[in-house]
Enzyme design. Structure first.
Site, PDB file in Angstrom:
ATOM      1  N   CYS A 117      96.373  53.199 -17.750  1.00 18.46           N
ATOM      2  CA  CYS A 117      97.367  52.166 -18.065  1.00 18.46           C
ATOM      3  C   CYS A 117      96.623  51.064 -18.816  1.00 18.46           C
ATOM      4  CB  CYS A 117      98.038  51.649 -16.803  1.00 18.46           C
ATOM      5  SG  CYS A 117      97.141  50.358 -15.973  1.00 18.46           S
ATOM      6  N   ASP A 169      94.975  40.482  -9.122  1.00 17.68           N
ATOM      7  CA  ASP A 169      96.346  40.283  -9.595  1.00 17.68           C
ATOM      8  C   ASP A 169      96.666  38.812  -9.864  1.00 17.68           C
ATOM      9  OD1 ASP A 169      97.943  42.936  -7.659  1.00 17.68           O
ATOM     10  OD2 ASP A 169      96.639  42.938  -9.418  1.00 17.68           O
ATOM     11  N   ARG A 219      91.996  53.860 -14.219  1.00 18.80           N
ATOM     12  CA  ARG A 219      92.639  53.942 -12.899  1.00 18.80           C
ATOM     13  C   ARG A 219      92.828  55.384 -12.399  1.00 18.80           C
ATOM     14  NH1 ARG A 219      97.447  49.715 -12.733  1.00 18.80           N
ATOM     15  NH2 ARG A 219      97.192  49.971 -10.487  1.00 18.80           N
ATOM     16  N   PRO A 220      91.730  56.088 -12.194  1.00 25.13           N
ATOM     17  CA  PRO A 220      91.836  57.470 -11.679  1.00 25.13           C
ATOM     18  C   PRO A 220      92.348  57.494 -10.238  1.00 25.13           C
ATOM     19  CG  PRO A 220      89.553  56.753 -11.711  1.00 25.13           C
ATOM     20  CD  PRO A 220      90.343  55.645 -12.347  1.00 25.13           C
ATOM     21  N   VAL A 221      92.685  58.680  -9.766  1.00 26.11           N
ATOM     22  CA  VAL A 221      93.136  58.830  -8.371  1.00 26.11           C
ATOM     23  C   VAL A 221      92.241  59.830  -7.637  1.00 26.11           C
ATOM     24  CG1 VAL A 221      95.531  58.126  -8.738  1.00 26.11           C
ATOM     25  CG2 VAL A 221      94.878  60.516  -9.128  1.00 26.11           C
ATOM     26  N   ASP A 222      90.998  59.934  -8.101  1.00 21.78           N
ATOM     27  CA  ASP A 222      90.073  60.909  -7.508  1.00 21.78           C
ATOM     28  C   ASP A 222      89.837  60.678  -6.028  1.00 21.78           C
ATOM     29  OD1 ASP A 222      88.773  58.565  -8.794  1.00 21.78           O
ATOM     30  OD2 ASP A 222      87.010  59.332  -7.763  1.00 21.78           O
ATOM     31  N   GLN A 223      89.903  59.425  -5.586  1.00 18.11           N
ATOM     32  CA  GLN A 223      89.656  59.149  -4.169  1.00 18.11           C
ATOM     33  C   GLN A 223      90.831  59.591  -3.291  1.00 18.11           C
ATOM     34  OE1 GLN A 223      86.556  57.896  -3.141  1.00 18.11           O
ATOM     35  NE2 GLN A 223      86.193  58.430  -5.268  1.00 18.11           N
ATOM     36  N   LYS A 242     106.138  43.243  -3.844  1.00 20.19           N
ATOM     37  CA  LYS A 242     106.269  44.512  -4.594  1.00 20.19           C
ATOM     38  C   LYS A 242     105.273  45.537  -4.050  1.00 20.19           C
ATOM     39  CE  LYS A 242     104.095  44.967  -8.658  1.00 20.19           C
ATOM     40  NZ  LYS A 242     103.167  46.123  -8.775  1.00 20.19           N
ATOM     41  N   ASN A 243     104.022  45.130  -3.852  1.00 18.90           N
ATOM     42  CA  ASN A 243     102.984  46.091  -3.488  1.00 18.90           C
ATOM     43  C   ASN A 243     102.981  46.480  -2.024  1.00 18.90           C
ATOM     44  OD1 ASN A 243     102.346  46.182  -6.132  1.00 18.90           O
ATOM     45  ND2 ASN A 243     100.504  44.912  -5.987  1.00 18.90           N
ATOM     46  N   ARG A 260     102.538  54.007 -12.113  1.00 19.72           N
ATOM     47  CA  ARG A 260     101.417  54.698 -11.485  1.00 19.72           C
ATOM     48  C   ARG A 260     101.570  54.792  -9.976  1.00 19.72           C
ATOM     49  NH1 ARG A 260      97.284  55.037 -13.269  1.00 19.72           N
ATOM     50  NH2 ARG A 260      96.286  54.754 -11.275  1.00 19.72           N
ATOM     51  N   ILE A 308      87.322  44.237 -10.658  1.00 22.44           N
ATOM     52  CA  ILE A 308      88.114  45.371 -10.175  1.00 22.44           C
ATOM     53  C   ILE A 308      88.540  46.316 -11.299  1.00 22.44           C
ATOM     54  CG2 ILE A 308      90.174  46.065  -8.865  1.00 22.44           C
ATOM     55  CD1 ILE A 308      88.138  44.490  -7.172  1.00 22.44           C
ATOM     56  N   ARG A 317     108.896  44.122 -14.141  1.00 30.64           N
ATOM     57  CA  ARG A 317     108.412  45.148 -13.217  1.00 30.64           C
ATOM     58  C   ARG A 317     108.028  44.515 -11.878  1.00 30.64           C
ATOM     59  NH1 ARG A 317     104.145  49.312 -15.398  1.00 30.64           N
ATOM     60  NH2 ARG A 317     104.477  49.843 -13.216  1.00 30.64           N
TER      61      ARG A 317
HETATM   62  C1  EPZ Z   1      96.795  48.309  -6.310  1.00 26.53           C
HETATM   63  O1  EPZ Z   1      96.539  49.195  -7.375  1.00 26.53           O
HETATM   64  C2  EPZ Z   1      97.896  47.386  -6.787  1.00 26.53           C
HETATM   65  N1  EPZ Z   1      99.102  48.174  -7.056  1.00 26.53           N
HETATM   66  C3  EPZ Z   1      97.456  46.653  -8.053  1.00 26.53           C
HETATM   67  O2  EPZ Z   1      98.497  45.749  -8.419  1.00 26.53           O
HETATM   68  C4  EPZ Z   1      96.189  45.861  -7.735  1.00 26.53           C
HETATM   69  O3  EPZ Z   1      95.718  45.244  -8.910  1.00 26.53           O
HETATM   70  C5  EPZ Z   1      95.111  46.794  -7.178  1.00 26.53           C
HETATM   71  O4  EPZ Z   1      95.624  47.512  -6.033  1.00 26.53           O
HETATM   72  C6  EPZ Z   1      93.870  46.036  -6.734  1.00 26.53           C
HETATM   73  O5  EPZ Z   1      94.209  45.093  -5.762  1.00 26.53           O
HETATM   74  C7  EPZ Z   1      99.868  48.572  -6.002  1.00 26.53           C
HETATM   75  O6  EPZ Z   1      99.569  48.294  -4.852  1.00 26.53           O
HETATM   76  C8  EPZ Z   1     101.102  49.356  -6.337  1.00 26.53           C
HETATM   77  P1  EPZ Z   1      92.893  50.369  -6.494  1.00 26.53           P
HETATM   78  P2  EPZ Z   1      95.611  50.496  -7.111  1.00 26.53           P
HETATM   79  O7  EPZ Z   1      93.043  51.821  -6.187  1.00 26.53           O
HETATM   80  O8  EPZ Z   1      95.749  50.939  -5.725  1.00 26.53           O
HETATM   81  C9  EPZ Z   1      89.304  52.370  -8.857  1.00 26.53           C
HETATM   82  C10 EPZ Z   1      99.957  44.637  -9.837  1.00 26.53           C
HETATM   83  O9  EPZ Z   1      99.743  43.872 -10.790  1.00 26.53           O
HETATM   84  N2  EPZ Z   1      89.775  53.646  -8.284  1.00 26.53           N
HETATM   85  O10 EPZ Z   1      92.669  49.423  -5.377  1.00 26.53           O
HETATM   86  O11 EPZ Z   1      95.890  51.449  -8.218  1.00 26.53           O
HETATM   87  C11 EPZ Z   1      90.293  51.754  -9.808  1.00 26.53           C
HETATM   88  O12 EPZ Z   1      90.143  52.284 -11.113  1.00 26.53           O
HETATM   89  C12 EPZ Z   1      99.127  45.882  -9.689  1.00 26.53           C
HETATM   90  O13 EPZ Z   1     100.820  44.445  -8.952  1.00 26.53           O
HETATM   91  C13 EPZ Z   1      89.117  54.829  -8.597  1.00 26.53           C
HETATM   92  O14 EPZ Z   1      88.152  54.830  -9.363  1.00 26.53           O
HETATM   93  O15 EPZ Z   1      94.157  49.885  -7.310  1.00 26.53           O
HETATM   94  C14 EPZ Z   1      89.946  50.284  -9.754  1.00 26.53           C
HETATM   95  O16 EPZ Z   1      88.863  50.038 -10.620  1.00 26.53           O
HETATM   96  C15 EPZ Z   1      98.165  46.084 -10.845  1.00 26.53           C
HETATM   97  N3  EPZ Z   1      89.555  56.004  -8.045  1.00 26.53           N
HETATM   98  C16 EPZ Z   1      89.497  50.102  -8.301  1.00 26.53           C
HETATM   99  O17 EPZ Z   1      89.180  51.403  -7.818  1.00 26.53           O
HETATM  100  C17 EPZ Z   1      90.624  56.041  -7.187  1.00 26.53           C
HETATM  101  O18 EPZ Z   1      90.973  57.141  -6.704  1.00 26.53           O
HETATM  102  C18 EPZ Z   1      90.567  49.495  -7.383  1.00 26.53           C
HETATM  103  O19 EPZ Z   1      91.758  50.215  -7.607  1.00 26.53           O
HETATM  104  C19 EPZ Z   1      91.276  54.836  -6.875  1.00 26.53           C
HETATM  105  C20 EPZ Z   1      90.841  53.654  -7.419  1.00 26.53           C
END
Ligand code: EPZ
Length: 421
Positions: free
Chosen positions: A117, A305, A122-126, A22-23, A93, A327, A397
């Site tokens: 969620c 995950d 889970r912000p997207v600031d980065q 999926k990912n 998301r 995480i 999902r």
């Molecule tokens: C991906 O989510 C996966 N989803 C998630 O899988 C997975 O749990 C996660 O990576 C960690 O491996 C997809 O690939 C679609 P991150 P993502 O950005 O990219 C923080 C599942 O069950 N962060 O790696 O959203 C964030 O809050 C799902 O299949 C910021 O602060 O995760 C988290 O604490 C759930 N700012 C950490 O970083 C940002 O701009 C890692 O998040 C981005 C992230």
């Protein structure tokens, strides 16, 4: 709302095929926006999130055809919108993954902020920080990210933390940017590597994918390609935890054991006997699980995950396990539901202490998020008596026909449709 009815206590036996990841599929579908040529994808899993992504792409003007047998053809030659609306983004998301490709190919994008969620804010600031570093003008307006860039410029970017979709968004933005981009502190997940492999097939110049430093030299245009989505290591790990909890002897086909090192290590520690081949894994469980402590980390560490699924196994183990979730800030919602089945779990902040019990008892429990629902199914397979898992739209999902695959392994599990009494 559909439910699953599970009559526990049956050992698992047989062989199933693991679906595409999926990912990996989600960012790869969004990469179709980067070219006017046709993208042909194989081994695409049939999941609710895949459907949502195809619906979003269609809203942007992408034409797609389900070729049957997990094959999807996408044509983004007639894209006529750059807006990813809230009503779709709020359901998934990962919709944020259209931001980079839209900006890279069309110079503008209007993408709803995903909002939090169940498992965290889970912000997207980065994502935004990286695109701004590449010269995009970005503002947040009425809950939308509004971004413009005549042409993105390559630069060196370093995210504050490792972010999987952040790395994917920035990589997709960089492939059409002017000049060289370097992503430092990049995510190393196999799904990021699969996306990079697809982009390279489309004509992108990428090196270092799979390490924490990815170098991308922008090109003028990308062309179509055909790509087979990599196997879902989390689905495979979930079934391994299932046989660990219920006992039995199963074979998983179409897997990639080389991407599952941390998962296989922990399952072996728990007492699961694992043999692995190029694209298959055999798992036998002939004893009560041993308590297995772990902490979640970015790849190649133990994946977040898989945390809920291994916790389910630990609830039945000999001894006490200590789990640390590094995480996400709220990823223990399965714990109180497991406790309703007799599990002994103490949660304090990012740490959960699980004291194994000899058996769980079936109960009606509620899924709260995707991996939590998988954890409850695993517990139900091992529990005495009947378990009903409610709100399994969460499960749909991310798992393709899970109850059918479990039935093929001899489990007594059936789906009760929403309007069943
Ligand atoms: C991906 O989510 C996966 N989803 C998630 O899988 C997975 O749990 C996660 O990576 C960690 O491996 C997809 O690939 C679609 P991150 P993502 O950005 O990219 C923080 C599942 O069950 N962060 O790696 O959203 C964030 O809050 C799902 O299949 C910021 O602060 O995760 C988290 O604490 C759930 N700012 C950490 O970083 C940002 O701009 C890692 O998040 C981005 C992230």
């Amino acid at each position: 709302m559909d439910k699953l009815l599970i009559r526990g206590g049956r050992r698992l036996k047989g062989e199933i095929a693991i679906s595409g990841a999926k990912n990996a599929a989600l960012p790869i579908l969004c990469a179709s926006l980067l070219t006017p040529d046709t993208l042909v994808l194989e081994n695409v899993p049939e999941l609710r999130d895949i459907g949502t992504t195809l619906c979003l792409l269609e809203r942007l003007g992408v034409k797609y055809r389900n070729g049957g047998g997990h094959r999807v053809e996408l044509d983004a030659s007639q894209v006529d919108s750059i807006e990813a609306p809230y009503d779709l983004v709020k359901t998934m998301r990962a919709s944020i993954l259209v931001l980079g490709p839209l900006l890279a190919r069309f110079g503008e994008a209007r993408v709803s902020l995903p909002g939090g969620c169940a498992i965290g804010q889970r912000p997207v600031d980065q994502h935004i920080k990286g695109l701004a570093a590449m010269g995009a003008e970005i503002r947040i307006e009425h809950g939308y990210v509004v971004a413009r860039a005549r042409r993105l410029k390559g630069t060196t970017m370093r995210t504050d933390m490792v972010t999987v979709t952040g790395t994917e968004n920035l990589m997709m933005a960089a492939v059409l940017a002017e000049g060289r981009s370097v992503l430092e502190n990049a995510a190393r997940e196999p799904e990021v590597v699969d996306l990079a492999e697809l982009l390279i097939k489309m004509g992108a110049h990428i090196e270092g994918h799979g390490t924490d430093r990815i170098i991308i030299d922008g090109v003028e245009r990308l062309h179509g390609a055909t790509h087979h989505i990599a196997p879902d290591r989390i689905e495979a790990g979930t079934f391994l935890c299932a046989v660990g909890a219920a006992g039995g002897d199963i074979v998983l086909r179409h897997t990639a054991a080389h991407a599952m090192g941390a998962i296989l290590d922990k399952l072996r520690e728990a007492g699961v006997e694992i043999e692995e081949g190029g694209d298959w894994i055999r798992a036998r469980m002939r004893r009560r699980p041993r308590a297995t402590s772990f902490r979640t980390l970015e790849y190649p560490g133990f994946p977040t995950d898989m945390q809920a699924q291994l916790m389910a196994l630990d609830t039945l183990a000999e001894g006490t396990s200590v789990i640390v979730e590094n995480i996400f800030e709220n990823r223990y919602m399965h714990a109180p539901e497991l406790s309703r089945m007799g599990a002994q779990i103490e949660v304090e902040g990012d740490t959960a202490v699980v004291t194994g019990v000899a058996s769980l008892s079936g109960a009606t429990v509620m899924a709260t998020d995707l991996r939590a629902s998988a954890s409850l199914v695993i517990a139900g397979l091992a529990a005495q008596g009947e378990t009903i898992v409610d709100r399994i739209y969460h499960l749909d999902r991310g798992y393709e026909r899970m109850e059918e695959k479990l039935c093929a392994l001899g489990a007594d599990i059936q789906r009760l449709s929403g309007n069943a009494p």
